[in-house]
Design a protein around this motif. Structure first.
Motif, PDB file in Angstrom:
ATOM      1  N   VAL A 185      38.492   6.329 -32.723  1.00 40.67           N
ATOM      2  CA  VAL A 185      38.005   6.218 -34.098  1.00 40.67           C
ATOM      3  C   VAL A 185      37.962   7.601 -34.747  1.00 40.67           C
ATOM      4  CG1 VAL A 185      36.070   5.567 -35.579  1.00 40.67           C
ATOM      5  CG2 VAL A 185      36.650   4.137 -33.615  1.00 40.67           C
ATOM      6  N   LEU A 186      37.365   8.585 -34.054  1.00 36.36           N
ATOM      7  CA  LEU A 186      37.213   9.921 -34.637  1.00 36.36           C
ATOM      8  C   LEU A 186      38.564  10.593 -34.867  1.00 36.36           C
ATOM      9  CD1 LEU A 186      34.104  11.202 -32.614  1.00 36.36           C
ATOM     10  CD2 LEU A 186      34.150  10.268 -34.937  1.00 36.36           C
ATOM     11  N   SER A 187      39.562  10.220 -34.050  1.00 34.82           N
ATOM     12  CA  SER A 187      40.878  10.839 -34.234  1.00 34.82           C
ATOM     13  C   SER A 187      41.795   9.966 -35.101  1.00 34.82           C
ATOM     14  CB  SER A 187      41.521  11.120 -32.884  1.00 34.82           C
ATOM     15  OG  SER A 187      41.720   9.899 -32.187  1.00 34.82           O
ATOM     16  N   ASP A 188      41.183   8.954 -35.769  1.00 38.70           N
ATOM     17  CA  ASP A 188      41.938   8.134 -36.724  1.00 38.70           C
ATOM     18  C   ASP A 188      43.091   7.355 -36.111  1.00 38.70           C
ATOM     19  OD1 ASP A 188      40.824   8.044 -39.191  1.00 38.70           O
ATOM     20  OD2 ASP A 188      41.637   9.991 -39.822  1.00 38.70           O
ATOM     21  N   GLN A 189      42.963   6.967 -34.845  1.00 38.42           N
ATOM     22  CA  GLN A 189      44.064   6.246 -34.208  1.00 38.42           C
ATOM     23  C   GLN A 189      43.786   4.760 -34.057  1.00 38.42           C
ATOM     24  OE1 GLN A 189      45.972   8.191 -30.716  1.00 38.42           O
ATOM     25  NE2 GLN A 189      44.236   9.575 -30.862  1.00 38.42           N
ATOM     26  N   MET A 190      42.566   4.342 -34.433  1.00 31.81           N
ATOM     27  CA  MET A 190      42.164   2.971 -34.121  1.00 31.81           C
ATOM     28  C   MET A 190      43.056   1.930 -34.784  1.00 31.81           C
ATOM     29  SD  MET A 190      40.174   1.737 -31.998  1.00 31.81           S
ATOM     30  CE  MET A 190      40.256  -0.002 -31.613  1.00 31.81           C
ATOM     31  N   GLU A 191      43.437   2.194 -36.040  1.00 30.71           N
ATOM     32  CA  GLU A 191      44.238   1.196 -36.741  1.00 30.71           C
ATOM     33  C   GLU A 191      45.580   0.995 -36.042  1.00 30.71           C
ATOM     34  OE1 GLU A 191      44.228   1.644 -41.084  1.00 30.71           O
ATOM     35  OE2 GLU A 191      46.073   0.454 -40.996  1.00 30.71           O
ATOM     36  N   ARG A 192      46.157   2.104 -35.609  1.00 31.90           N
ATOM     37  CA  ARG A 192      47.439   2.037 -34.912  1.00 31.90           C
ATOM     38  C   ARG A 192      47.318   1.244 -33.607  1.00 31.90           C
ATOM     39  NH1 ARG A 192      49.464   7.481 -33.143  1.00 31.90           N
ATOM     40  NH2 ARG A 192      49.831   6.403 -31.206  1.00 31.90           N
TER      41      ARG A 192
ATOM     42  N   MET B   1      57.094  -0.160 -33.613  1.00 32.18           N
ATOM     43  CA  MET B   1      56.211  -1.309 -33.443  1.00 32.18           C
ATOM     44  C   MET B   1      55.356  -1.509 -34.688  1.00 32.18           C
ATOM     45  SD  MET B   1      53.836  -2.066 -30.154  1.00 32.18           S
ATOM     46  CE  MET B   1      54.983  -2.490 -28.857  1.00 32.18           C
ATOM     47  N   GLY B   2      55.289  -2.736 -35.162  1.00 31.56           N
ATOM     48  CA  GLY B   2      54.436  -3.024 -36.304  1.00 31.56           C
ATOM     49  C   GLY B   2      55.094  -2.752 -37.640  1.00 31.56           C
ATOM     50  N   GLU B   3      56.361  -2.326 -37.621  1.00 31.52           N
ATOM     51  CA  GLU B   3      57.013  -1.960 -38.881  1.00 31.52           C
ATOM     52  C   GLU B   3      57.824  -3.109 -39.474  1.00 31.52           C
ATOM     53  OE1 GLU B   3      56.013   0.697 -40.357  1.00 31.52           O
ATOM     54  OE2 GLU B   3      54.873   1.056 -38.530  1.00 31.52           O
ATOM     55  N   ASN B   4      58.271  -4.055 -38.613  1.00 36.45           N
ATOM     56  CA  ASN B   4      59.142  -5.101 -39.137  1.00 36.45           C
ATOM     57  C   ASN B   4      58.527  -6.492 -39.019  1.00 36.45           C
ATOM     58  OD1 ASN B   4      59.197  -5.025 -36.439  1.00 36.45           O
ATOM     59  ND2 ASN B   4      61.412  -4.872 -36.215  1.00 36.45           N
ATOM     60  N   LEU B   5      57.229  -6.595 -39.305  1.00 34.43           N
ATOM     61  CA  LEU B   5      56.573  -7.897 -39.278  1.00 34.43           C
ATOM     62  C   LEU B   5      57.037  -8.744 -40.451  1.00 34.43           C
ATOM     63  CD1 LEU B   5      52.896  -7.010 -38.394  1.00 34.43           C
ATOM     64  CD2 LEU B   5      54.546  -8.242 -36.990  1.00 34.43           C
ATOM     65  N   LYS B   6      57.245 -10.039 -40.153  1.00 29.57           N
ATOM     66  CA  LYS B   6      57.645 -10.942 -41.232  1.00 29.57           C
ATOM     67  C   LYS B   6      56.428 -11.652 -41.792  1.00 29.57           C
ATOM     68  CE  LYS B   6      62.478 -12.062 -40.554  1.00 29.57           C
ATOM     69  NZ  LYS B   6      63.427 -13.052 -40.054  1.00 29.57           N
ATOM     70  N   CYS B   7      56.506 -11.986 -43.053  1.00 32.38           N
ATOM     71  CA  CYS B   7      55.446 -12.730 -43.727  1.00 32.38           C
ATOM     72  C   CYS B   7      55.250 -14.090 -43.053  1.00 32.38           C
ATOM     73  CB  CYS B   7      55.824 -12.915 -45.193  1.00 32.38           C
ATOM     74  SG  CYS B   7      54.717 -14.005 -46.088  1.00 32.38           S
ATOM     75  N   SER B   8      53.990 -14.471 -42.848  1.00 24.02           N
ATOM     76  CA  SER B   8      53.702 -15.753 -42.192  1.00 24.02           C
ATOM     77  C   SER B   8      54.084 -16.936 -43.079  1.00 24.02           C
ATOM     78  CB  SER B   8      52.210 -15.870 -41.876  1.00 24.02           C
ATOM     79  OG  SER B   8      51.748 -14.730 -41.224  1.00 24.02           O
TER      80      SER B   8
END
Ligand SMILES: [Zn+2]
Ligand SMILES: [Zn+2]
Lengths: 362, 170
Positions: A185-192, B1-8
């Motif tokens: 979280v602190l290193s801003d990686q959580m979303e990834r 990864m996560g870049e080419n997701l298609k709309c549901s």
């Protein structure tokens, strides 16, 4: 009604002083089951629900695991008592809102709870402090087999265990691990990380907060799919992903120290100061400060024995617990004062942060 | 990864990634810009995943739209609205609507895990007993006493088997 449960001195999550580990807080497995011949709770009549409730609670009371356990009918609990049980993850929010004829059976050590007439007739949950997917699966599997000896479980060779929602079909198994991820979280990686594990059929959800916003840097990570795969494979897949998440978290922590040492130490030091001295602390702030204190234990700046104590505060500083302890429903402002007082008193004996210990780590 | 997701909802590239909690369940949806607008994702309360599932996955053949479960009364419309089944019989009635939904939701469409062996063998004994008792009554009715005796013996041995089974399990 729930006092014996709260006062129990060997409750797994709040009094397990030995087993608290860095990163992983606890492991939790859930099985959804229904009985043959009666509509699922949502479509059952009150008479049918009551019938299921008494049939299941009678049978549960005879099982060894439930010896000295407690049974509560949801309609007999106050709103505050329900909230406390939700905060301990012993029941779900959905069960609180269910109509008459719902209940929960909880064993003495609070390692096992069985909800009756939630979305399904039975929701069996087993939990253990630390990272123990295989071990908890073994326990819940044995319990489930014991349960089905005398209950006719709804099952189909194609769809597996039949459940009200198609998302639970097949094994009915939801395996989750609660993780403390301040580094990510602190290193801003959580979303990834959330994106990446989502792609692998794994769900991340914030904990100790309404909806999905996380406070305390605690996340619940669980399998999304339940059909088409054996239980062991579901668990292995989740376990492997979680091991990677743990590695990333540990790396992120050290990277934080390397890149912004003063900032991290400052945050930890401030958290220590706030928790021991503040007079008004809201729930989100408490969680975030406690999270930093837990990080201090993992960095060896505080004794290891304090980790379990901090985990207990994660639970006991939530609004329901604070109000329950003061024996009254109080306004948020007053709650924040009570919470601050509790933290000051209980953390008063904490040793000073040992910032020198940290030098050995890096 | 996560870049080419298609709309549901359609085949465009998804740019809005939504993790919704509906009835304590976490459901993840990826949508393109225009579908997100159309679904009112800006107002999460107004957005129903059940609606989305209906439109994209559940076929709308005429013959499928008027199904009803004889045991719990659930209709196709109920199923579409709530996304929930009502009882174990629903799985037979709505199987054709359910299968395409499962394909997108799970790893596979057929159960591979644990089976409730004790309950199943007990259930099959119950079903057999039921059949035999009906046959016995019919035989007595028709004064076919030789058949009746045969059924009675079968019922006796099945009951013994059931009892032994329970003892050996506990
Ligand atoms: Zn679209
Ligand atoms: Zn039905």
């Amino acid at each position: 009604m729930i006092e014996p449960l709260l006062n129990c001195k060997d409750a797994e999550l709040t009094h397990n002083t030995q087993k608290a580990t860095p990163v992983v807080l606890s492991t939790r497995l859930r099985l959804a089951r229904n009985l043959l011949g009666t509509p699922f709770p949502e479509r059952a009549s009150l008479a049918q629900r009551s019938d299921i409730l008494s049939k299941c609670s009678d049978h549960l009371s005879g099982l060894g695991k439930m010896k000295k356990g407690s049974f509560f009918e949801i309609s007999e609990l106050s709103d505050l008592e329900k909230q406390v049980l939700v905060e301990r993850h012993l029941i779900s929010r959905e069960l609180c809102e269910s109509q008459q004829g719902s209940g929960v059976y909880i064993n003495k050590a609070q390692t096992c709870s069985v909800m009756i007439n939630e979305e399904d007739h039975l929701r069996i949950q087993f939990l253990k402090t630390g990272f123990h997917l295989k071990n908890v699966w073994k326990q819940i599997d044995r319990f489930d087999t014991e349960l089905e000896e005398h209950l006719d479980i709804a099952y189909d060779s194609e769809f597996g265990y039949l459940t009200a929602c198609p998302t639970n079909l097949g094994t009915g198994l939801r395996a989750s691990v609660m993780m403390h991820l301040p580094g990510l979280v602190l290193s801003d990686q959580m979303e990834r990380v959330i994106r990446a594990v989502n792609q692998l059929g794994i769900t991340v959800r914030g904990l100790f907060g309404e909806g999905s916003d996380a406070t305390g840097h605690v996340f619940q990570i669980s399998n999304q799919q339940t059909l088409g795969e054996q239980e062991g494979d579901i668990i292995d897949r989740l376990g492997n992903v979680l091991k990677t998440v743990i590695d990333h978290e540990v790396n992120a922590r050290f990277k934080c120290l390397e890149d912004s040492r003063s900032k991290v130490l400052d945050q930890i030091g401030r958290a220590y100061g706030v928790l021991r001295n503040a007079h008004v602390v809201n729930s989100a702030e408490a969680m975030n400060m406690l999270s930093l204190l837990r990080l201090a234990v993992d960095f060896e700046m505080l004794p290891e024995s304090n980790r379990a104590e901090i985990d207990r505060f994660f639970i006991e500083c939530q609004p329901g617990h604070i109000q329950h302890a003061t024996k009254s429903e109080i306004e948020p402002d007053e709650r924040d004062v009570c919470r601050a007082k509790k933290l000051r008193e209980e953390l008063g004996s904490l040793p000073a942060l040992d910032f020198d210990k940290l030098a050995d780590l890096t | 990864m996560g870049e080419n997701l298609k709309c549901s909802n359609c085949d465009n590239q998804a740019t809005v990634h939504l993790t919704q909690i509906i009835n304590n369940k976490i459901i993840k949806v990826d949508l393109c810009e225009s579908c997100a607008q159309a679904k009112g994702v800006t107002d999460p309360e107004g957005f129903s995943l059940a609606d989305l599932l209906n439109k994209s996955h559940v076929p709308t053949h005429e013959e499928d739209s008027s199904l009803q479960c004889p045991d719990c009364g659930l209709t196709t419309a109920d199923f579409r609205r709530t996304g929930r089944l009502g009882c174990s019989s629903c799985f037979t009635v709505f199987a054709s609507l359910l299968r395409p939904v499962l394909e997108d939701m799970h790893v596979g469409t057929c159960h591979k895990g644990k089976t409730p062996d004790v309950a199943l063998s007990r259930q099959s004994i119950t079903v057999q007993l039921d059949k035999l008792e009906k046959a016995l009554a019919k035989a007595i009715d028709e004064e076919a006493y030789e058949d009746a005796a045969k059924y009675r013996d079968q019922i006796k041995s099945l009951k013994e088997e059931a009892e032994n089974y329970e003892y050996s399990q506990s």
